[in-house]
Scaffold this motif. Structure first.
Motif, PDB file in Angstrom:
ATOM      1  N   SER A 134       0.794  -1.129  -0.096  1.00 45.01           N
ATOM      2  CA  SER A 134       0.042   0.051   0.067  1.00 45.01           C
ATOM      3  C   SER A 134       0.954   1.378  -0.002  1.00 45.01           C
ATOM      4  CB  SER A 134      -0.854  -0.013   1.300  1.00 45.01           C
ATOM      5  OG  SER A 134      -1.729   1.262   1.263  1.00 45.01           O
ATOM      6  N   ALA A 135       1.737   1.083   0.876  1.00 42.76           N
ATOM      7  CA  ALA A 135       2.979   2.541   0.860  1.00 42.76           C
ATOM      8  C   ALA A 135       3.751   2.355  -0.577  1.00 42.76           C
ATOM      9  CB  ALA A 135       3.695   2.299   2.022  1.00 42.76           C
ATOM     10  N   SER A 136       3.857   1.440  -1.006  1.00 48.60           N
ATOM     11  CA  SER A 136       4.682   1.387  -2.333  1.00 48.60           C
ATOM     12  C   SER A 136       3.759   2.167  -3.413  1.00 48.60           C
ATOM     13  CB  SER A 136       4.846  -0.044  -2.787  1.00 48.60           C
ATOM     14  OG  SER A 136       5.520   0.104  -3.775  1.00 48.60           O
ATOM     15  N   SER A 137       2.600   1.801  -3.326  1.00 42.67           N
ATOM     16  CA  SER A 137       1.621   2.410  -4.609  1.00 42.67           C
ATOM     17  C   SER A 137       1.578   3.709  -4.125  1.00 42.67           C
ATOM     18  CB  SER A 137       0.330   1.518  -4.496  1.00 42.67           C
ATOM     19  OG  SER A 137      -0.676   1.866  -3.212  1.00 42.67           O
ATOM     20  N   ARG A 138       1.524   4.374  -2.785  1.00 45.36           N
ATOM     21  CA  ARG A 138       1.329   5.486  -2.559  1.00 45.36           C
ATOM     22  C   ARG A 138       2.511   6.425  -3.158  1.00 45.36           C
ATOM     23  NH1 ARG A 138      -0.028   4.790   2.189  1.00 45.36           N
ATOM     24  NH2 ARG A 138       1.845   5.470   3.441  1.00 45.36           N
ATOM     25  N   ALA A 139       3.828   5.674  -2.739  1.00 39.40           N
ATOM     26  CA  ALA A 139       4.894   6.520  -3.199  1.00 39.40           C
ATOM     27  C   ALA A 139       4.975   6.681  -4.721  1.00 39.40           C
ATOM     28  CB  ALA A 139       6.093   5.598  -2.639  1.00 39.40           C
ATOM     29  N   THR A 140       4.543   5.605  -5.437  1.00 39.55           N
ATOM     30  CA  THR A 140       4.405   5.764  -6.860  1.00 39.55           C
ATOM     31  C   THR A 140       3.662   6.919  -7.303  1.00 39.55           C
ATOM     32  OG1 THR A 140       4.902   3.270  -7.201  1.00 39.55           O
ATOM     33  CG2 THR A 140       4.099   4.527  -9.009  1.00 39.55           C
ATOM     34  N   THR A 141       2.492   6.911  -6.738  1.00 41.40           N
ATOM     35  CA  THR A 141       1.533   7.979  -7.251  1.00 41.40           C
ATOM     36  C   THR A 141       1.787   9.516  -6.781  1.00 41.40           C
ATOM     37  OG1 THR A 141       0.156   7.536  -5.432  1.00 41.40           O
ATOM     38  CG2 THR A 141      -0.444   6.637  -7.513  1.00 41.40           C
ATOM     39  N   ASP A 142       2.749   9.603  -5.541  1.00 47.20           N
ATOM     40  CA  ASP A 142       3.056  10.669  -5.084  1.00 47.20           C
ATOM     41  C   ASP A 142       4.172  11.138  -5.845  1.00 47.20           C
ATOM     42  OD1 ASP A 142       1.515  10.710  -2.855  1.00 47.20           O
ATOM     43  OD2 ASP A 142       2.988  10.283  -1.343  1.00 47.20           O
ATOM     44  N   LEU A 167      -4.453   4.868 -11.110  1.00 43.00           N
ATOM     45  CA  LEU A 167      -3.509   4.046 -11.165  1.00 43.00           C
ATOM     46  C   LEU A 167      -3.346   3.258  -9.774  1.00 43.00           C
ATOM     47  CD1 LEU A 167      -0.881   3.072 -12.162  1.00 43.00           C
ATOM     48  CD2 LEU A 167       0.203   5.103 -11.373  1.00 43.00           C
ATOM     49  N   ARG A 168      -3.570   3.796  -8.632  1.00 42.53           N
ATOM     50  CA  ARG A 168      -3.850   3.102  -7.462  1.00 42.53           C
ATOM     51  C   ARG A 168      -4.827   1.911  -7.317  1.00 42.53           C
ATOM     52  NH1 ARG A 168      -3.609   6.529  -1.949  1.00 42.53           N
ATOM     53  NH2 ARG A 168      -3.176   4.383  -1.330  1.00 42.53           N
ATOM     54  N   LEU A 169      -6.113   2.370  -8.171  1.00 42.05           N
ATOM     55  CA  LEU A 169      -6.927   1.242  -8.258  1.00 42.05           C
ATOM     56  C   LEU A 169      -6.525   0.007  -8.890  1.00 42.05           C
ATOM     57  CD1 LEU A 169      -9.814   0.358  -7.789  1.00 42.05           C
ATOM     58  CD2 LEU A 169     -10.651   1.765  -9.944  1.00 42.05           C
ATOM     59  N   THR A 170      -5.862   0.463 -10.233  1.00 42.93           N
ATOM     60  CA  THR A 170      -5.195  -0.635 -10.927  1.00 42.93           C
ATOM     61  C   THR A 170      -4.153  -1.359 -10.092  1.00 42.93           C
ATOM     62  OG1 THR A 170      -5.074   0.838 -12.714  1.00 42.93           O
ATOM     63  CG2 THR A 170      -3.730  -1.007 -13.023  1.00 42.93           C
ATOM     64  N   ILE A 171      -3.104  -0.831  -9.168  1.00 44.68           N
ATOM     65  CA  ILE A 171      -2.301  -1.496  -8.370  1.00 44.68           C
ATOM     66  C   ILE A 171      -3.155  -2.260  -7.426  1.00 44.68           C
ATOM     67  CG2 ILE A 171      -0.665  -1.087  -6.812  1.00 44.68           C
ATOM     68  CD1 ILE A 171       0.306   1.404  -8.224  1.00 44.68           C
ATOM     69  N   SER A 172      -4.063  -1.884  -6.692  1.00 47.87           N
ATOM     70  CA  SER A 172      -4.804  -2.843  -5.949  1.00 47.87           C
ATOM     71  C   SER A 172      -5.503  -3.859  -6.620  1.00 47.87           C
ATOM     72  CB  SER A 172      -5.942  -1.810  -5.261  1.00 47.87           C
ATOM     73  OG  SER A 172      -7.065  -1.578  -6.236  1.00 47.87           O
ATOM     74  N   SER A 173      -5.885  -3.895  -7.881  1.00 50.58           N
ATOM     75  CA  SER A 173      -6.704  -4.662  -8.554  1.00 50.58           C
ATOM     76  C   SER A 173      -5.474  -6.116  -8.577  1.00 50.58           C
ATOM     77  CB  SER A 173      -6.908  -4.426  -9.830  1.00 50.58           C
ATOM     78  OG  SER A 173      -7.860  -3.248  -9.756  1.00 50.58           O
ATOM     79  N   VAL A 174      -4.078  -5.708  -8.897  1.00 53.85           N
ATOM     80  CA  VAL A 174      -3.311  -6.547  -9.180  1.00 53.85           C
ATOM     81  C   VAL A 174      -2.250  -6.887  -7.831  1.00 53.85           C
ATOM     82  CG1 VAL A 174      -3.164  -6.192 -11.665  1.00 53.85           C
ATOM     83  CG2 VAL A 174      -1.446  -5.082 -10.051  1.00 53.85           C
ATOM     84  N   ARG A 175      -2.781  -6.436  -6.723  1.00 52.04           N
ATOM     85  CA  ARG A 175      -1.773  -6.340  -5.515  1.00 52.04           C
ATOM     86  C   ARG A 175      -1.442  -7.986  -5.216  1.00 52.04           C
ATOM     87  NH1 ARG A 175      -5.231  -5.842   0.060  1.00 52.04           N
ATOM     88  NH2 ARG A 175      -6.666  -7.289  -0.414  1.00 52.04           N
ATOM     89  N   GLU A 176      -2.136  -9.047  -5.565  1.00 54.08           N
ATOM     90  CA  GLU A 176      -1.715 -10.294  -5.330  1.00 54.08           C
ATOM     91  C   GLU A 176      -0.530 -10.890  -5.949  1.00 54.08           C
ATOM     92  OE1 GLU A 176      -2.534 -12.142  -2.489  1.00 54.08           O
ATOM     93  OE2 GLU A 176      -4.342 -10.442  -2.172  1.00 54.08           O
ATOM     94  N   ALA A 177      -0.440 -10.095  -7.104  1.00 53.18           N
ATOM     95  CA  ALA A 177       0.484 -10.372  -8.324  1.00 53.18           C
ATOM     96  C   ALA A 177       1.826  -9.434  -8.188  1.00 53.18           C
ATOM     97  CB  ALA A 177       0.028 -10.632  -9.735  1.00 53.18           C
TER      98      ALA A 177
END
Length: 230
Positions: A134-142, A167-177
């Motif tokens: 979660s923090a990784s996706s936030r860092a990317t969008t920030d 984009l964060r929704l996309t990342i959350s969609s593939v978070r298991e992978a």
């Protein structure tokens, strides 16, 4: 008496409404993966759990529907949006227009943008060390939101905010992978180094390669999830 500063627009000066505050809360829950893609949103139950009226929640959901984060289906209800491969391609096409255009035409970097870029890199380093997706996706969008601010365009910033939510929704969609792939973090670090040096053409070249690689990875992860679900 000094002249009154009128540079800020009324939209900047006014307070947010209750539906806007509620939309902010739901947007964070959706993009953080707390509300999963495809999940049905029960208005009455959710309004009680977050302490707002059902009408306020419905108005907030209308805002999020405009941002493509939720879908309203006739006679079925409201659902968190599911990201398709076409959505990913369209998202990256728009990002290329905004981000590459901003970096290629940049002449200077505002100090606050530079601070935000560096803070995003630090957050990304910590997220990788902690394996915190979660923090990784936030860092990317920030990072990419800060990159857009180099262009001094309020409209580009507003548009980028919506793209980053998707984009964060996309990342959350593939978070298991999703793997904490440090190569993407190193790419961002290299882009920042060129920006700090004022080498904007070189930064744009690295950014173009980074976006191409990111799009390929997102599509690959999305296909893997689709295959496993079928």
């Amino acid at each position: 008496m000094p002249p009154r500063n009128t540079s800020q627009s009324p939209a900047v000066l006014r307070r947010k409404s209750a539906p806007e505050h509620t939309a902010d809360l739901l947007r964070e829950q959706i993009t953080a993966g707390e509300l999963q893609p495809g999940a049905r949103i029960g208005v009455e139950k959710l309004s009680q759990s977050i302490g707002v009226s059902a009408n306020t929640l419905r108005e907030a959901l209308q805002l999020l529907e405009h941002e493509r984060l939720v879908n309203q289906e006739l006679n079925r209800g409201i659902f968190v949006a599911r990201i398709t491969e076409a959505d990913i391609r369209d998202l990256y096409a728009m990002r290329r227009l905004l981000e590459l255009g901003t970096v290629r035409t940049a002449q200077t970097v505002p100090p606050e943008a530079l601070r935000a870029l560096r803070a995003a890199i630090t957050l990304g380093d910590d997220a990788i060390a902690d394996r915190d997706w979660s923090a990784s996706s936030r860092a990317t969008t920030d990072f990419h939101s800060a990159l857009i601010s180099i262009g001094h365009s309020e409209r580009a910033t507003v548009t980028m905010k919506q793209l980053m939510a998707e984009l964060r929704l996309t990342i959350s969609s593939v978070r298991e992978a999703l793997q904490m792939r440090s190569e993407f973090q190193e790419d961002r670090r290299a882009i920042l180094a060129r920006v700090e040096q004022g080498h904007f053409a070189a930064a744009a070249e690295l950014l173009a390669e980074y976006l191409d690689k990111g799009e390929r990875a997102m599509i690959e992860w999305h296909r893997q999830l689709s295959d496993s679900a079928s």
